[in-house]
Scaffold this motif. Structure first.
Motif, PDB file in Angstrom:
ATOM      1  N   TYR A 128      -1.354  -6.293  -5.555  1.00 53.95           N
ATOM      2  CA  TYR A 128      -0.815  -6.512  -4.214  1.00 53.95           C
ATOM      3  C   TYR A 128      -0.352  -7.946  -4.010  1.00 53.95           C
ATOM      4  O   TYR A 128       0.781  -8.195  -3.565  1.00 53.95           O
ATOM      5  N   ALA A 185       1.763  -0.322  -2.684  1.00 49.84           N
ATOM      6  CA  ALA A 185       0.617  -1.200  -2.921  1.00 49.84           C
ATOM      7  C   ALA A 185      -0.024  -1.622  -1.607  1.00 49.84           C
ATOM      8  O   ALA A 185      -1.251  -1.692  -1.486  1.00 49.84           O
ATOM      9  N   ALA A 186       0.808  -1.914  -0.597  1.00 49.76           N
ATOM     10  CA  ALA A 186       0.289  -2.294   0.721  1.00 49.76           C
ATOM     11  C   ALA A 186      -0.482  -1.141   1.347  1.00 49.76           C
ATOM     12  O   ALA A 186      -1.540  -1.351   1.972  1.00 49.76           O
ATOM     13  N   SER A 194      -2.610  -1.271 -11.227  1.00 48.93           N
ATOM     14  CA  SER A 194      -2.618  -0.388 -10.067  1.00 48.93           C
ATOM     15  C   SER A 194      -2.985   1.043 -10.454  1.00 48.93           C
ATOM     16  O   SER A 194      -3.767   1.709  -9.756  1.00 48.93           O
ATOM     17  N   PHE A 197      -3.788  -0.940  -0.482  1.00 52.63           N
ATOM     18  CA  PHE A 197      -4.587  -2.097  -0.104  1.00 52.63           C
ATOM     19  C   PHE A 197      -5.217  -1.880   1.270  1.00 52.63           C
ATOM     20  O   PHE A 197      -6.416  -2.120   1.478  1.00 52.63           O
TER      21      PHE A 197
END
Length: 526
Positions: free
Chosen positions: A333, A419-420, A479, A423
């Motif tokens: 991230y 990814a956000a 990831s 996260f």
């Protein structure tokens, strides 16, 4: 009939915080909405503090010769390594970034990664400190206040740095200071609402984090000729917030007050929520004291909640899995955000694109958390983030510093959005995996793992200036691995927030210390 009603009112009725919220306050009323929004505002400063180095530590795109020994005209994208000092200069002013001012290129290029790496290491240490403070005697609100004030001070001092070493030291201090904002704001927000709204509420803070991210290029562009001014501007904001918003208007968590033995204060907070929501808590209602909470105190024969966590097999197993998962996502991230300089597009434009992608990530996460299992949502987001990052290699142009193609920028933006989402969901997941008396500590441990991954990512970004494809590959693989690890965590959707380890063990049917590992895996996976 009236006599029976009076008799019922006269009886003391002990309820849990969840029962009071659902039955008398409202799962998510106007009072909690205001509370969550005011608390979440602090995430703007967390974001600004973290991502400011994208601009302050950026390498200038062009330089020019100032001496015949250099070889002639201005050069864009060429190497200055091997040229004599004083024969060339950056096209912009030396004060535009730390790299230009202190000459962090060629044999000193890895020094450019030092401030950001130590910043995340500071965040790692700060997460441990604030996690204990927030679960201990300080509480959630005071921890956020201290974090905001120290963040303001350390950011301002950073603007006065005379060299790279003092600058790195102050970035480390800033990392320690800001660590309390993210973990404490998240827990303080989610502990004020009913179980149905926890997932959505946990995402509000990330919306403000995205707002802070988006504000950085807007502030950085007018100050592009002096990186010190950028630090000075963002140092002022958390101070104003602390004095005029946090202190007068934000309430302490009723769950934390209850666990600390301050049940009347916890009930007063809930009554205030109910009053603003147009409701009323009957006078005969009292809060049920959580079993074995010890009111936060430790005696000779009893372990503290945090010590007990480390002797509880199911809790240790969860902690290990969430930390390993967090390491990979933190690495991905933050790394992909910092890696935008290795795309051959305007830096302000690419940062704005990534910041904009945070916003749909928050809305997607908020919607899906209300309808989808946490584990499935996180793992899917992590897999997609890794896949898009690997697709960036396909559209990479090594001769052009790994970027320049619109398809690559599109893959990078979609990868960052995924990814956000992963996260953001991971924080909500961690909050629901552990009880109140160790919840902030557990989130802080997960955040330490995130920050450890983040602290390594700047080194890969610097290496990515030479080999962009490798950096995209490593980010993508990390990831995917995080997504795989999450499959061994239990599902928490619609589960209650427990107050103590003992209560959670009893309600979930977990064995505190004596079960076989195989049975533990079976229980966690069910």
């Amino acid at each position: 009939m009236d006599e029976e009603k009076q008799e019922l009112v006269g009886k003391k009725l002990q309820l849990t915080v969840d029962e009071v919220l659902e039955g008398y306050v409202g799962s998510f009323g106007f009072s909690q909405l205001i509370q969550v929004l005011l608390v979440s505002l602090a995430r703007i400063f967390d974001s600004q503090s973290t991502l400011v180095t994208i601009f302050t530590d950026a390498q200038p795109k062009s330089w020019r010769c100032v001496s015949p020994e250099c070889g002639g005209a201005a050069t864009v994208g060429g190497s200055v390594c091997g040229l004599k000092a004083g024969t060339w200069e950056w096209s912009g002013e030396n004060s535009s970034s730390t790299i230009a001012e202190w000459g962090l290129v060629c044999d000193r290029r890895f020094l450019a990664a030092l401030p950001t790496s130590v910043y995340f290491l500071g965040s790692l240490i700060g997460s441990a400190v604030f996690g204990r403070l927030a679960d201990g005697s300080f509480g959630r609100k005071k921890s956020v206040l201290i974090s905001c004030l120290l963040t303001s001070i350390t950011i301002f001092l950073t603007s006065l740095s005379p060299n790279i070493w003092i600058y790195s030291l102050l970035r480390f201090a800033n990392g320690v200071s800001r660590a309390g904002i993210g973990i404490c704001c998240l827990v303080l927000s989610t502990e004020a609402v009913g179980r149905k709204w926890r997932g959505q509420v946990s995402q509000y803070g990330f919306f403000f984090f995205a707002t802070g991210f988006l504000s950085i290029p807007l502030i950085a562009y007018p100050t592009r000729n002096c990186w010190r001014n950028l630090y000075k501007i963002i140092s002022f904001l958390p101070l104003v917030y602390s004095i005029f918003v946090l202190i007068p208007f934000v309430s302490e968590s009723p769950r934390w007050l209850l666990v600390r033995g301050r049940s009347e204060e916890a009930l007063d907070v809930l009554r205030n929520y109910a009053r603003i929501n147009g409701k009323e808590i009957p006078p005969n209602i009292t809060l049920l004291e959580p079993s074995n909470s010890n009111n936060g105190k430790k005696d000779e024969n009893t372990l503290s909640p945090i010590e007990k966590l480390w002797t509880t097999r199911w809790a240790v197993r969860r902690m290990a899995l969430i930390m390993f998962t967090g390491f990979g996502i933190g690495f991905m991230y933050y790394g992909i955000q910092l890696n935008v300089e290795n795309l051959s597009f305007n830096l302000y434009f690419t940062v704005a694109i990534n910041a904009t992608m945070e916003i749909p990530a928050v809305f997607v996460g908020s919607f899906l958390l209300g309808t989808t299992n946490r584990r499935r949502l996180f793992s899917t987001s992590a897999f997609l983030a890794g896949a898009f990052c690997l697709f960036c290699i396909v559209f990479s142009t090594e001769k052009n510093r790994g970027g320049g193609s619109l398809p690559q920028l599109t893959m990078e933006a979609l990868g960052f959005m995924a990814a956000a989402t992963a996260f953001n969901v991971l924080y909500t997941y961690c909050v629901e995996l552990f009880p109140t008396n160790v919840r902030n500590f557990a989130v802080s441990m997960m955040r330490q793992a995130l920050m450890l991954g983040a602290s390594i990512s700047p080194l890969l970004v610097v290496y990515g200036r030479l080999s962009p494809s490798l950096s995209f590959f490593v980010f993508g693989v990390s990831s995917v691995v995080s997504g795989l690890l999450s499959l061994w965590l239990p599902e928490t959707r619609n589960a209650p927030l427990y107050e103590t380890l003992e209560q959670q063990e009893e309600e979930e049917g977990l064995d505190l210390a004596c079960v076989e590992l195989g049975k533990n895996v079976q229980v966690s996976s069910s």
